[in-house]
Design an enzyme around this catalytic site. Structure first.
Site, PDB file in Angstrom:
ATOM      1  N   HIS A 150       4.792   7.897 -54.007  1.00  0.00           N
ATOM      2  CA  HIS A 150       5.773   6.843 -54.239  1.00  0.00           C
ATOM      3  C   HIS A 150       5.022   5.514 -54.189  1.00  0.00           C
ATOM      4  O   HIS A 150       3.833   5.467 -53.879  1.00  0.00           O
ATOM      5  CB  HIS A 150       6.859   6.874 -53.167  1.00  0.00           C
TER       6      HIS A 150
ATOM      7  N   GLU B 265       5.017   2.916 -52.144  1.00  0.00           N
ATOM      8  CA  GLU B 265       4.425   2.507 -50.876  1.00  0.00           C
ATOM      9  C   GLU B 265       3.151   3.299 -50.579  1.00  0.00           C
ATOM     10  O   GLU B 265       2.139   2.737 -50.173  1.00  0.00           O
ATOM     11  CB  GLU B 265       5.433   2.697 -49.730  1.00  0.00           C
TER      12      GLU B 265
ATOM     13  N   CYS C 297      11.994   5.440 -48.538  1.00  0.00           N
ATOM     14  CA  CYS C 297      12.696   6.672 -48.194  1.00  0.00           C
ATOM     15  C   CYS C 297      12.449   7.044 -46.738  1.00  0.00           C
ATOM     16  O   CYS C 297      11.359   6.887 -46.210  1.00  0.00           O
ATOM     17  CB  CYS C 297      12.307   7.812 -49.133  1.00  0.00           C
TER      18      CYS C 297
ATOM     19  N   CYS D 120       8.304   7.405 -46.927  1.00  0.00           N
ATOM     20  CA  CYS D 120       7.590   6.143 -47.109  1.00  0.00           C
ATOM     21  C   CYS D 120       7.825   5.204 -45.933  1.00  0.00           C
ATOM     22  O   CYS D 120       6.938   4.433 -45.558  1.00  0.00           O
ATOM     23  CB  CYS D 120       8.005   5.480 -48.412  1.00  0.00           C
TER      24      CYS D 120
END
Length: 151
Positions: free
Chosen positions: A58, A60, A83, A92
């Site tokens: 993702h 991050e 998330c 994350c």
């Protein structure tokens, strides 16, 4: 060294960079939201990330892998709430906590019922200063396709 927050105009500038980064994800992120993340230290961008293909990093995580130093003086700018849950990839929010990030600017909450405020709660519980709603209207437009179909 004492952690220094950014001023409002710099926060907007960095979030715009995160929005630009998120646009890079549109063609690769599949059913994931096209999120952008920018990491800033001493008022300089030190890393950027965006959502990759499902099951891959993702935004991050992509940005964090570019930084080798302790994140304690680093501010994260993320277009969508990190998330809180471990799905195809680890959380994350937990990754930001483990990296030692002290402050996070978030554009909008993630409406996914598995998240929807839980990522923010994890960050705050870890003592991270969270700013929510920066450029929210612009980000909502960018993420409208995802926001309309979030589970």
């Amino acid at each position: 060294m004492e952690h220094r927050s950014v001023d409002a105009s710099d926060a907007v500038r960095y979030m715009k960079l995160a929005i630009d980064e998120g646009r890079k994800a549109v063609s690769v992120c599949g059913d994931n939201p096209p999120v952008g993340c920018v990491l800033v230290r001493n008022n300089l961008v030190i890393a950027r990330g965006h959502t990759n293909a499902p099951g891959e990093h993702h935004a991050e995580a992509m940005a964090l892998q570019q930084v080798s130093a302790d994140g304690s003086e680093t501010i994260a700018f993320v277009t969508l709430e990190p998330c809180s849950f471990h799905g195809r990839t680890p959380s994350c929010a937990v990754a930001l906590i483990e990296a030692g990030i002290q402050e996070v600017y978030i554009g909008i909450l993630d409406p996914d019922p598995r998240n929807n405020g839980r990522g923010v709660a994890l960050l705050r519980a870890a003592g991270i200063k969270v700013h929510l709603g920066i450029l929210a209207e612009e980000i909502a437009v960018e993420l409208k396709d995802y926001l309309g179909k979030a589970p």
